[in-house]
Design a protein around this motif. Structure first.
Motif, short mmCIF file in Angstrom:
data_model
loop_
_atom_site.label_atom_id
_atom_site.label_comp_id
_atom_site.label_asym_id
_atom_site.label_seq_id
_atom_site.Cartn_x
_atom_site.Cartn_y
_atom_site.Cartn_z
N ARG A 124 0.82 -1.21 0.00
CA ARG A 124 0.00 0.00 0.00
C ARG A 124 0.86 1.27 0.00
NH1 ARG A 124 -2.71 -4.08 -0.10
NH2 ARG A 124 -4.90 -4.30 0.54
N PHE A 182 1.18 3.06 -3.37
CA PHE A 182 0.11 3.98 -3.78
C PHE A 182 0.19 5.30 -3.03
CE2 PHE A 182 -1.49 -0.33 -4.51
CZ PHE A 182 -1.76 -0.26 -5.87
N LEU A 183 0.69 5.25 -1.80
CA LEU A 183 0.88 6.49 -1.05
C LEU A 183 1.96 7.34 -1.71
CD1 LEU A 183 -0.16 7.91 1.50
CD2 LEU A 183 1.71 6.84 2.77
N LEU A 209 0.52 9.08 -4.70
CA LEU A 209 -0.24 10.26 -4.32
C LEU A 209 0.69 11.46 -4.08
CD1 LEU A 209 -2.94 8.82 -1.87
CD2 LEU A 209 -3.33 9.82 -4.13
N ILE A 269 -5.30 14.55 2.38
CA ILE A 269 -5.77 13.45 1.53
C ILE A 269 -4.90 12.22 1.74
CG2 ILE A 269 -6.08 12.69 -0.85
CD1 ILE A 269 -8.18 14.66 0.03
N MET A 270 -3.57 12.41 1.78
CA MET A 270 -2.67 11.29 1.98
C MET A 270 -2.86 10.67 3.37
SD MET A 270 0.92 12.25 0.07
CE MET A 270 1.19 13.82 0.90
N TYR A 271 -3.12 11.53 4.35
CA TYR A 271 -3.34 11.01 5.71
C TYR A 271 -4.61 10.16 5.77
CZ TYR A 271 -4.21 10.96 10.74
OH TYR A 271 -4.46 10.56 12.03
N THR A 272 -5.66 10.62 5.11
CA THR A 272 -6.90 9.83 5.07
C THR A 272 -6.67 8.50 4.37
OG1 THR A 272 -8.23 11.86 5.03
CG2 THR A 272 -9.30 9.83 4.28
N PHE A 273 -5.89 8.55 3.27
CA PHE A 273 -5.58 7.31 2.55
C PHE A 273 -4.79 6.36 3.45
CE2 PHE A 273 -2.78 4.71 -0.06
CZ PHE A 273 -3.66 4.17 -0.99
N TYR A 274 -3.83 6.91 4.17
CA TYR A 274 -3.01 6.08 5.08
C TYR A 274 -3.88 5.43 6.14
CZ TYR A 274 -0.16 5.05 9.16
OH TYR A 274 0.40 4.44 10.26
N GLY A 321 -7.01 4.69 6.08
CA GLY A 321 -7.95 3.72 5.55
C GLY A 321 -7.32 2.49 4.95
N THR A 322 -6.11 2.60 4.42
CA THR A 322 -5.53 1.48 3.68
C THR A 322 -4.27 0.88 4.29
OG1 THR A 322 -4.19 2.92 2.27
CG2 THR A 322 -6.42 2.42 1.50
#
Length: 226
Positions: free
Chosen positions: A85, A88-89, A92, A101-106, A108-109
Motif C-alpha cells: 500500500r 500507492f501512497l 499520491l 488526503i494522503m493522511y486519510t488514505f493512510y 484507511g488502507t
C-alpha cells in the motif's frame, strides 16, 4: 485429559445438525497448543466420522495464529500487505496530493491493516516484530510529511477502551477478570508464571487500567453466599 474438548466438539456438531447447519470438515482446522516438555501424541479429532486436518498455523478473521502462539507469521503478513500500500501512497505524493488526503488514505488502507485486531497480538509481539511494523509507520510519516500515531499508542488506547467495555459489562464471560479490590480504586492483579501469559490481553488490560490516574466507575461484583 481431552475428554471435555472432544465433548464440546461433539456438542457443536449435534447443535449444528439440530439447527439445519452443515459443518464443512474440509475447511475445519485443528491447532494443538502444548508447551509441556514431554510431548504427547494426540488422537485425531473427528467430526461426523471425518478426521479434521491438524495444522501448525492458520488464518482466523485475518489473524495468523500458530501453535507456539508467536506472532512472527502474522507480522510478516501484515508488513507485506502494508508495504504494498505504501506504493500507492508514494504515487499520491508524486501527484502532489494534499497532506490531509494522503493522511486519510493512510488511515484507511495502511493503518487499518497494521492495527487489525491489534489488542489480540501486539502486546505479545517480540521487539523485533514491533519494530518491523513501526518502520512502515515511519516510512508513511516521511511520505506524508506529518506526524503519525505510533502503533504502541494505538494499542494502548484500544486496549484501555476494550478493557473498560468488558469490565463494565456484567454479562461478558470474562468480566470476572476485572475484579475490584475492597478499596474500589484498583483492580485485583492477575497472577502469571510465564511471560507468555503475562503479555496476554487480560493481564495487560488489568495492568493498564491500574495505571490510570483513577478508575472509571465499574459495577461491584455480585455478593457470594455460602
Amino acid at each position: 485429559d481431552e475428554a471435555d474438548y472432544r465433548s464440546e466438539v461433539s456438542r457443536l456438531a449435534v447443535w449444528c445438525r439440530d439447527n439445519n447447519l452443515s459443518l464443512n470438515v474440509e475447511k475445519t482446522k485443528e491447532i494443538v497448543v502444548d508447551f509441556r516438555r514431554a510431548h504427547t501424541q494426540h488422537a485425531p479429532l473427528t467430526i461426523n466420522g471425518a478426521s479434521v486436518e491438524r495444522v501448525s498455523s492458520t488464518k482466523f478473521l485475518g489473524v495468523h495464529i500458530t501453535e507456539d502462539l508467536s506472532w512472527t507469521n502474522n507480522t510478516t503478513a501484515l508488513a507485506k500487505k502494508s508495504q504494498q500500500r505504501l506504493y500507492f501512497l508514494r504515487k499520491l505524493r508524486r501527484a502532489r496530493a494534499p497532506a490531509p488526503i494522503m493522511y486519510t488514505f493512510y488511515r484507511g488502507t495502511i493503518e487499518s491493516i497494521l492495527t487489525s485486531c491489534i489488542t489480540v497480538w501486539f502486546g505479545a509481539c517480540n521487539a523485533s516484530c514491533q519494530k518491523t511494523l513501526q518502520r512502515i509507520v515511519k516510512a508513511a510519516e516521511r511520505i506524508i510529511g506529518v506526524p503519525l500515531p505510533s502503533l504502541q499508542d494505538i494499542y494502548s488506547t484500544r486496549l484501555t477502551k476494550k478493557a473498560l467495555c468488558i469490565a463494565a459489562d456484567p454479562s461478558h464471560p470474562m468480566q470476572s477478570f476485572f475484579s475490584l479490590l475492597p478499596s474500589g480504586r484498583r483492580l485485583r492483579s492477575l497472577q502469571a508464571r510465564t511471560s507468555r501469559l503475562k503479555d496476554s490481553f487480560f493481564h495487560q488490560a488489568v495492568r493498564k487500567l491500574n495505571s490510570l490516574p483513577a478508575l472509571p466507575p465499574l459495577p461491584s461484583p455480585a455478593p457470594r453466599y455460602s
